[in-house]
Scaffold this motif. Structure first.
Motif, PDB file in Angstrom:
ATOM      1  N   ALA A  25       0.826  -1.207   0.000  1.00 54.87           N
ATOM      2  CA  ALA A  25       0.000   0.000   0.000  1.00 54.87           C
ATOM      3  C   ALA A  25       0.860   1.257   0.000  1.00 54.87           C
ATOM      4  O   ALA A  25       0.556   2.235  -0.701  1.00 54.87           O
ATOM      5  CB  ALA A  25      -0.927  -0.016   1.217  1.00 54.87           C
ATOM      6  N   VAL A  26       1.932   1.243   0.756  1.00 55.27           N
ATOM      7  CA  VAL A  26       2.833   2.399   0.783  1.00 55.27           C
ATOM      8  C   VAL A  26       3.437   2.628  -0.596  1.00 55.27           C
ATOM      9  O   VAL A  26       3.535   3.774  -1.079  1.00 55.27           O
ATOM     10  CB  VAL A  26       3.938   2.191   1.839  1.00 55.27           C
ATOM     11  CG1 VAL A  26       5.007   3.277   1.728  1.00 55.27           C
ATOM     12  CG2 VAL A  26       3.333   2.178   3.245  1.00 55.27           C
ATOM     13  N   SER A  27       3.834   1.545  -1.278  1.00 54.61           N
ATOM     14  CA  SER A  27       4.397   1.688  -2.621  1.00 54.61           C
ATOM     15  C   SER A  27       3.349   2.188  -3.603  1.00 54.61           C
ATOM     16  O   SER A  27       3.665   2.929  -4.550  1.00 54.61           O
ATOM     17  CB  SER A  27       4.982   0.355  -3.105  1.00 54.61           C
ATOM     18  OG  SER A  27       3.974  -0.578  -3.457  1.00 54.61           O
ATOM     19  N   MET A  28       2.092   1.820  -3.398  1.00 56.75           N
ATOM     20  CA  MET A  28       1.016   2.301  -4.254  1.00 56.75           C
ATOM     21  C   MET A  28       0.852   3.812  -4.122  1.00 56.75           C
ATOM     22  O   MET A  28       0.656   4.514  -5.121  1.00 56.75           O
ATOM     23  CB  MET A  28      -0.292   1.601  -3.900  1.00 56.75           C
ATOM     24  CG  MET A  28      -0.344   0.138  -4.272  1.00 56.75           C
ATOM     25  SD  MET A  28      -1.745  -0.698  -3.495  1.00 56.75           S
ATOM     26  CE  MET A  28      -3.111   0.295  -4.111  1.00 56.75           C
ATOM     27  N   GLU A  29       0.917   4.307  -2.893  1.00 55.36           N
ATOM     28  CA  GLU A  29       0.804   5.753  -2.711  1.00 55.36           C
ATOM     29  C   GLU A  29       1.928   6.478  -3.442  1.00 55.36           C
ATOM     30  O   GLU A  29       1.700   7.478  -4.126  1.00 55.36           O
ATOM     31  CB  GLU A  29       0.838   6.102  -1.230  1.00 55.36           C
ATOM     32  CG  GLU A  29       0.772   7.606  -0.977  1.00 55.36           C
ATOM     33  CD  GLU A  29       0.577   7.947   0.487  1.00 55.36           C
ATOM     34  OE1 GLU A  29      -0.558   8.288   0.853  1.00 55.36           O
ATOM     35  OE2 GLU A  29       1.561   7.883   1.247  1.00 55.36           O
ATOM     36  N   ALA A  30       3.148   5.957  -3.315  1.00 56.36           N
ATOM     37  CA  ALA A  30       4.290   6.580  -3.986  1.00 56.36           C
ATOM     38  C   ALA A  30       4.128   6.549  -5.505  1.00 56.36           C
ATOM     39  O   ALA A  30       4.624   7.446  -6.207  1.00 56.36           O
ATOM     40  CB  ALA A  30       5.578   5.868  -3.575  1.00 56.36           C
ATOM     41  N   ALA A  31       3.432   5.537  -6.016  1.00 58.78           N
ATOM     42  CA  ALA A  31       3.247   5.394  -7.464  1.00 58.78           C
ATOM     43  C   ALA A  31       2.058   6.184  -7.991  1.00 58.78           C
ATOM     44  O   ALA A  31       1.807   6.183  -9.197  1.00 58.78           O
ATOM     45  CB  ALA A  31       3.077   3.917  -7.819  1.00 58.78           C
ATOM     46  N   GLY A  32       1.303   6.811  -7.107  1.00 62.03           N
ATOM     47  CA  GLY A  32       0.181   7.627  -7.549  1.00 62.03           C
ATOM     48  C   GLY A  32      -1.142   6.899  -7.643  1.00 62.03           C
ATOM     49  O   GLY A  32      -2.103   7.431  -8.220  1.00 62.03           O
TER      50      GLY A  32
END
Length: 335
Positions: A25-32
């Motif tokens: 989920a954290v990586s998803m936020e960083a990816a937009g």
């Protein structure tokens, strides 16, 4: 390349540990990405939602879906807590689940599920609105007397998982949106889903303006197109065990394939089931291929649905294979 698809989310696979799920989920936020969705099949989704909320600042977090196994007042309180914790970033998706899970796991009578869901939604909303006036409800399935909660100043959006005509109409009458299953296609949406939503909204005198249409969509990505599409076949087979998806497959002209999948899976012959899934089924029932392939395929949903929750196949795959596919999805659709 310019984006030409709806707002994007990802159904976080239950096979991943909670630590790995929250990291995703954290990586998803960083990816937009817009939303991380957490499911309730073999996992409890609200703990994961809370953990993801605590490690992100922009990402929306939702249940896709939570089952109605909790009392509707407990569901309302839990959702309101997460809405407050997230500063308004939480979405409550609710569904009935299968008859088998209800009756054999949760001891819930699955008779008249639409009527039960209608009452369930009424109680959830009533609990949310009981800040100033105690809430009472007397129904066939639920009774509430004198409930009041002074703490929550706002509520999250409420979306219903719906497939059948009556549940779709209920969603349009009473919910803020609908969550559509991964066997939905643009044709099915236009010929089956949208007319029922319009009919349900008309029954209540509501407009569908602002009504959120969220789609779960199978997605398999690999630089090797063959590998990606083989994984997609496994996802189609997994859902092909269930009558509701078999019926949808048949509507698209895949009746013979649906019967073959069902028969093979009943015998435990996964290889035969997968062999029944042709390329046309892969193209119809999700998006699969190279990064360029899936980006092009997703664009067909632009202006048809409001958001897409991409869903990695998990059946027949190792946890590492699922994790790799999810990472590839995030990388492919990063803004």
């Amino acid at each position: 390349m310019a984006r030409s698809w709806p707002s994007l989310g990802l159904l976080v696979p239950e096979v991943m540990s909670t630590h790995d799920a929250v990291d995703l989920a954290v990586s998803m936020e960083a990816a937009g990405f817009e939303t991380a969705w957490f499911t309730e099949i073999e996992r409890e989704p609200f703990v994961r939602c809370a953990a993801a909320i605590s490690r992100t600042t922009r990402l929306r977090v939702g249940t896709g879906v939570a089952l109605w196994t909790r009392s509707p007042v407990t569901m309302a309180m839990t959702a309101a807590e997460l809405h407050e914790l997230s500063n308004g970033r939480f979405t409550l998706g609710v569904g009935s689940g299968t008859a088998y899970a209800n009756e054999n796991v949760h001891n819930i009578n699955f008779h008249r599920p639409v009527a039960r869901m209608a009452e369930y939604v009424d109680v959830v909303r009533g609990a949310w609105n009981s800040r100033d006036t105690p809430f009472d409800f007397e129904g066939d399935h639920f009774t509430v007397r004198g409930y009041g909660q002074p703490h929550f100043k706002s509520r999250p959006p409420l979306l219903l998982a719906a497939v059948g005509e009556r549940m779709l109409r209920l969603a349009a009458r009473e919910a803020d949106g609908v969550i559509l299953n991964p066997s939905t296609t643009p044709w099915y949406l236009s010929t089956h889903v949208l007319p029922q939503l319009a009919a349900g909204a008309s029954q209540k005198g509501r407009s569908l303006s602002g009504f959120h249409r969220a789609l779960c969509l199978r997605c398999s990505v690999d630089s090797d197109r063959f590998s990606a599409r083989e994984r997609a076949r496994l996802g189609i087979v997994e859902y092909g065990r269930y009558p509701i998806h078999q019926a949808q497959y048949s509507l698209y002209g895949f009746g013979r394939e649906a019967a073959a999948i069902s028969a093979a899976m009943a015998k435990g012959d996964t290889a035969a089931a997968v062999a029944s899934v042709g390329d046309d089924m892969v193209d119809t029932l999700g998006i699969a291929g190279t990064p360029d392939d899936v980006r092009r395929a997703l664009s067909k949903w632009e202006n048809i649905v409001d958001s897409v929750a991409l869903m990695s196949p998990t059946f027949g795959l190792t946890t590492d294979e699922v994790r790799t596919n999810c990472s590839s999805i995030v990388e492919t659709f990063a803004s």
